[in-house]
Design a protein around this motif. Sequence first.
Motif, PDB file in Angstrom:
ATOM      1  N   UNK A 252       0.837  -1.194   0.000  1.00  9.21           N
ATOM      2  CA  UNK A 252       0.000   0.000   0.000  1.00  9.21           C
ATOM      3  C   UNK A 252       0.873   1.246   0.000  1.00  9.21           C
ATOM      4  N   UNK A 253       0.456   2.268  -0.778  1.00 10.74           N
ATOM      5  CA  UNK A 253       1.217   3.508  -0.825  1.00 10.74           C
ATOM      6  C   UNK A 253       1.109   4.178  -2.184  1.00 10.74           C
ATOM      7  N   UNK A 254       1.950   5.177  -2.410  1.00 14.49           N
ATOM      8  CA  UNK A 254       1.936   5.975  -3.636  1.00 14.49           C
ATOM      9  C   UNK A 254       3.091   5.559  -4.532  1.00 14.49           C
ATOM     10  N   UNK A 255       2.782   5.234  -5.788  1.00 12.48           N
ATOM     11  CA  UNK A 255       3.768   4.822  -6.780  1.00 12.48           C
ATOM     12  C   UNK A 255       3.845   5.892  -7.872  1.00 12.48           C
ATOM     13  N   UNK A 256       5.030   6.078  -8.413  1.00 13.01           N
ATOM     14  CA  UNK A 256       5.226   7.079  -9.462  1.00 13.01           C
ATOM     15  C   UNK A 256       5.889   6.428 -10.668  1.00 13.01           C
ATOM     16  N   UNK A 257       5.381   6.765 -11.856  1.00 12.28           N
ATOM     17  CA  UNK A 257       5.946   6.309 -13.124  1.00 12.28           C
ATOM     18  C   UNK A 257       6.630   7.506 -13.780  1.00 12.28           C
ATOM     19  N   UNK A 258       7.944   7.436 -13.958  1.00 12.97           N
ATOM     20  CA  UNK A 258       8.721   8.539 -14.517  1.00 12.97           C
ATOM     21  C   UNK A 258       9.297   8.126 -15.860  1.00 12.97           C
ATOM     22  N   UNK A 259       9.195   9.041 -16.860  1.00 10.20           N
ATOM     23  CA  UNK A 259       9.740   8.798 -18.192  1.00 10.20           C
ATOM     24  C   UNK A 259      10.700   9.924 -18.550  1.00 10.20           C
ATOM     25  N   UNK A 260      11.835   9.560 -19.189  1.00 11.45           N
ATOM     26  CA  UNK A 260      12.859  10.532 -19.568  1.00 11.45           C
ATOM     27  C   UNK A 260      13.278  10.278 -21.010  1.00 11.45           C
ATOM     28  N   UNK A 261      13.473  11.395 -21.733  1.00  4.90           N
ATOM     29  CA  UNK A 261      14.042  11.332 -23.074  1.00  4.90           C
ATOM     30  C   UNK A 261      14.715  12.669 -23.360  1.00  4.90           C
ATOM     31  N   UNK A 262      16.028  12.682 -23.273  1.00  7.06           N
ATOM     32  CA  UNK A 262      16.750  13.943 -23.434  1.00  7.06           C
ATOM     33  C   UNK A 262      16.352  14.922 -22.355  1.00  7.06           C
ATOM     34  N   UNK A 263      15.950  16.128 -22.813  1.00  8.66           N
ATOM     35  CA  UNK A 263      15.526  17.149 -21.856  1.00  8.66           C
ATOM     36  C   UNK A 263      14.068  16.997 -21.461  1.00  8.66           C
ATOM     37  N   UNK A 264      13.356  16.070 -22.114  1.00  5.95           N
ATOM     38  CA  UNK A 264      11.944  15.882 -21.826  1.00  5.95           C
ATOM     39  C   UNK A 264      11.758  14.885 -20.688  1.00  5.95           C
ATOM     40  N   UNK A 265      10.799  15.151 -19.836  1.00  3.61           N
ATOM     41  CA  UNK A 265      10.463  14.230 -18.748  1.00  3.61           C
ATOM     42  C   UNK A 265       9.038  14.514 -18.285  1.00  3.61           C
ATOM     43  N   UNK A 266       8.417  13.496 -17.770  1.00  4.63           N
ATOM     44  CA  UNK A 266       7.077  13.646 -17.230  1.00  4.63           C
ATOM     45  C   UNK A 266       6.814  12.455 -16.319  1.00  4.63           C
TER      46      UNK A 266
END
Length: 690
Positions: A252-266
């Motif tokens: 149980x808890x908070x999960x984060x999905x991070x994506x990176x490509x060069x200077x782009x991230x979200x």
Amino acid sequence: MSPFEGKGLRKTTLPSLPPSVRVQYMDLEGYHKVIESMFLFTLGFHLHGPSDPLIAQLGGSVMLPCFVERPLPIEELEVEWKRNDSETLVHLWLEGESRPESQNQRYRERAHFFTEEIAHGNFSLFLTNVTREDVGVYKCAVYTNLDSDETLIEIKEIERLIVSGGHVISAYAGEDVTLNCSVDSNIPPENIEEVSWKKMDEDILVLLYQENEVLTDSSHERYRDRVEFFSAEERNKGNFSLRLKSVQTEDKGLYICLAFSGALSDNTTVEVQQLGFSSMHIGIFVLCILGFVIGSLILGYLSFTSFKNEDDSRRALAIHCAHVLSPNITMFIVFILWGVTEGIFTEAATCSALNFVRIFFLLWITLHLTTFQDYLHQLINRLAILLQFAVITLVAYLPVVVDVWYKTNTVGKALIAGGLLLGLILTLLYVIAVVCCRRNLQTYRITELQITEIDNFLRIFAIVMIYGLHPKNITVAVFPLLALIWFFCHAVRERLFLLWISVMMILEVVSASGSIYFHYDFANNVKERDTLTCVNAFLHILTVMILFTSLTHLSAIPLPINSVKKSEEDLRQGEEEVTEIVEEEVTESDSRNTGTQRSLSHLVVFVFGTVVVVFVNAVALLVELILKSRNGQRTVDLRVILLPTECVFAVCCLALQLSAFWQENRERFREDKRAATNSPLATASQPSGS
């Protein structure tokens, strides 16, 4: 710079001219401006823009260049930015200032001039928070009283990296769930550098995708073999959802999905909320309640009634045994199921072992309350505490041994294997000897205490070897051997039994204190430190109990005859006499602990072990499950609760043992005291008139 400069014309200023001349100079300045305007009208101006279309990042900022080589008169300047396809007004500069009120609503507070650069001929536009709709052709038009020009600037493409899928999950423990994460981008999938899943509240890496590979080895051990991405085909479509198998309450808890490509991230987040109990958890709840209610309360009431009525029938004996076995075996099974469900095998193994070996304790106490057959009586009396000591030592220290095994060299592995085999062989030999020999053993030749003290020495010495040969550590390891050596000081035991026992107790207390301090000092992990400290305290309580079990037998056994036999036949005859005395005395000593001598104190301790201790175990486990289901994380190590409770129970049993030992040897202690008082050394120390 004036347009006249560089063409042989230069403006001059005369700051210290007289007033009359200054008026003429001002007229000259006006004339100068007229000439400059005529020159600009003759030459005109040309707007410059970028040579190539622009590429902007979604959500980022972009500058649309538009400038002239030479400044234009700012008083008569108008700059207009529009969308070339729809004539939508993006921004306007008029009468020496920007006019944001005239902007289209889509560009308000997003499109800005470089205000200080306008006077220098820089009419570029700064566009923030770029959206997909900003793609298109923009027109920069500049107007003066004498001329005008325009240029086109194209935003060809919007680079985007959008991560979506945030949601909330509620599930049952043990189920498989999917944590959604979708990466929307015009970047080719092979150019996406990294996508990672993390548990935010504990900063744990759950799974990592990097350089077109899924790095499963990078996952935290808690999630290893339980998490996976979808197929490569799905990942090429931007589906980086996480499949989490066999959900546990601590997930149980908070999960984060991070994506990176060069200077782009979200990124996006997924919350795993309240986890409902699985069928396994419900089964654990039911077993805990039934085990305590039926095994501890109902059978406890029937057992107490038979004790009160002094019922020695087979039915009463069966009730006593069921009262001992039922709740403890139930809790043993419950903790195994809990360990399998939660994946906490080390902690669950220790808790299960404690509930299993408590049966030995309770059977040992039952000897004073119930009449068993002679052979079964002897087995319980000889093996109960020793087997409890062996099982707890093995279960509690096995993780430490395994951890050191992988870190040490070949010599260290050989020493570890040798120590384990030695302790195991000694224990098995003694158990086999007791089980196979129906006659009473001569316990002064091979005793539980010897095995226990050797095990204490090997256990502490192994840890000393692992964490360094410091003098104080070596001293701690020696004390069990000193106690064992003193145990065989027959001459002292023969003459001063009370002194001999006092020294034994001092050595045991010092050994226990040093060992507990040593375990508390060497462990770096606070959780393991507290657990091993409690385990060590419990083992030393068992050691003292084993000591007094041996002393109970030895106090009833006369020492071997010291006179020298003149022949082998006389020697054999003397040994047979001693053996007969041993059997008679030990049997008589054991008979005092049967059901014929019912003790209220034994009954109270028996009820404490079968009801109170089981209740603490059940409540601790149920509260842990409820809190973990609600909070999503562990609250406390159950071993830190169960081991101290077991230590209290063991101390109560030790108090019963000390009381019985004192009653049996009270006369001998008085004789030792009188012998010490009447000794020549004591007489010589008295005053002459006494």
